[in-house]
Write a protein that holds these residues in place. Structure first.
Motif, PDB file in Angstrom:
ATOM      1  N   HIS A 191       1.075   9.247  -5.600  1.00  0.00           N
ATOM      2  CA  HIS A 191      -0.323   8.918  -5.298  1.00  0.00           C
ATOM      3  C   HIS A 191      -0.832   7.686  -6.040  1.00  0.00           C
ATOM      4  N   ARG A 198      -0.466   3.470  -6.130  1.00  0.00           N
ATOM      5  CA  ARG A 198       0.033   2.359  -5.334  1.00  0.00           C
ATOM      6  C   ARG A 198       1.167   1.652  -6.064  1.00  0.00           C
ATOM      7  N   ASP A 252       0.807  -1.216   0.000  1.00  0.00           N
ATOM      8  CA  ASP A 252       0.000   0.000   0.000  1.00  0.00           C
ATOM      9  C   ASP A 252       0.845   1.274   0.000  1.00  0.00           C
ATOM     10  N   GLN A 309       2.779   4.288  -1.837  1.00  0.00           N
ATOM     11  CA  GLN A 309       2.406   5.012  -3.048  1.00  0.00           C
ATOM     12  C   GLN A 309       3.570   5.844  -3.567  1.00  0.00           C
TER      13      GLN A 309
END
Length: 282
Positions: free
Chosen positions: A180, A182, A175, A177
């Protein structure tokens, strides 16, 4: 010169400091792997506790960078593994004379201690890199003096030891990033991260200022700075605290030091960013 005088010459007036107790560590592994990794890490934390006092006034600080660069270049020319060269540089506390001979012997001892027999350079090879200044007999004599000064204690932990230990557990997460998006499972992202953290470990080793921190703290800060360089968010995670045993607040000074040193010496522009008060602010 007697053995005692030689040892005193090489001691460089340094005192040994006992560091605070190591952090409690809870590694995110399972069963037998957890026990084994925890034992390794606990041993490493105890081994790093005995180290020279950080003192910018020591006579060799002004020349240390040049000596470290030269030691690294010789190690690369002899095809030594990077971590062996790091071990040699981590142990460098030169006397006030014969600096090149001292560094050459540090490298020779590190190779003997860590490398495979087939990869240990010969005395003649070491003599070549002394550029005729020192004979093979000089190297042998000074090697013996250095070993006596070290009391034959050759364990030298440095940030790269800890960085490679941490990286073996893959401190990138599904999770995480980047811009923004992943992170997808990617060997390329993982390879780039490894390159960044190993570069940072080498950068910190060459700069005497980082000797004020335990190697495990420098390595933990490097994990976070490596993520910041790659624009991975968050920069700090609870899983990284579980991995290293250090909360973000415990490494914030070192983190800021590593980041500012990277920005200064890599040519990267910080875009006017100010340093956070804590890693967790990121």
């Amino acid at each position: 010169m007697t053995s005692h005088e030689a040892a005193m010459e090489l001691a460089c007036d340094e005192e040994m400091a006992e560091l605070p107790s190591p952090p409690t560590v809870y590694l995110p592994l399972d069963d037998a792997e957890l026990d084994l990794a925890d034992d390794w890490y606990t041993t490493m934390l105890h081994q790093e506790r005995q180290r020279p006092v950080f003192n910018p006034a020591f006579h060799y600080v002004q020349t240390r960078r040049v000596l470290a660069d030269w030691t690294r270049d010789v190690g690369e020319a002899l095809n030594m593994e990077k971590w062996i060269v790091h071990a040699a540089i981590a142990g460098e506390k030169p006397p006030q004379a014969k600096l090149q001979l001292y560094c050459l012997c540090c490298l020779y001892i590190a190779a003997k201690y860590f490398a495979l027999d087939a990869d240990i350079p010969s005395l003649d090879e070491m003599h070549v890199f002394a550029h005729g200044l020192y004979s093979t007999d000089d190297i042998k004599v000074y090697e013996g003096r250095l070993l006596e000064a070290l009391h034959w204690s050759l364990t030298a932990l440095h940030p790269l030891h800890f960085v490679r230990f941490f990286v073996a557990t893959t401190p990138l997460y599904n999770d995480d990033q980047i811009h923004h998006l992943r992170i997808e499972s990617s060997d390329e992202i993982w390879r780039r991260y490894q390159q960044h953290v190993e570069f940072l470990a080498e950068m910190c080793l060459l700069e005497y200022g980082f000797q004020q921190y335990p190697p495990s703290v420098v390595a933990t800060a490097i994990l976070a700075v490596g993520r910041r360089i790659m624009s991975i968010i968050p920069v700090w995670r609870e899983e990284m605290e579980a991995l290293t045993g250090y909360p973000g607040d415990a490494i914030k000074d070192c983190y800021n030091h590593v980041w500012s040193h990277y920005v200064t010496h890599s040519g990267v522009k910080s875009n006017g960013e100010t340093s956070p008060n804590a890693v967790s602010d990121l």
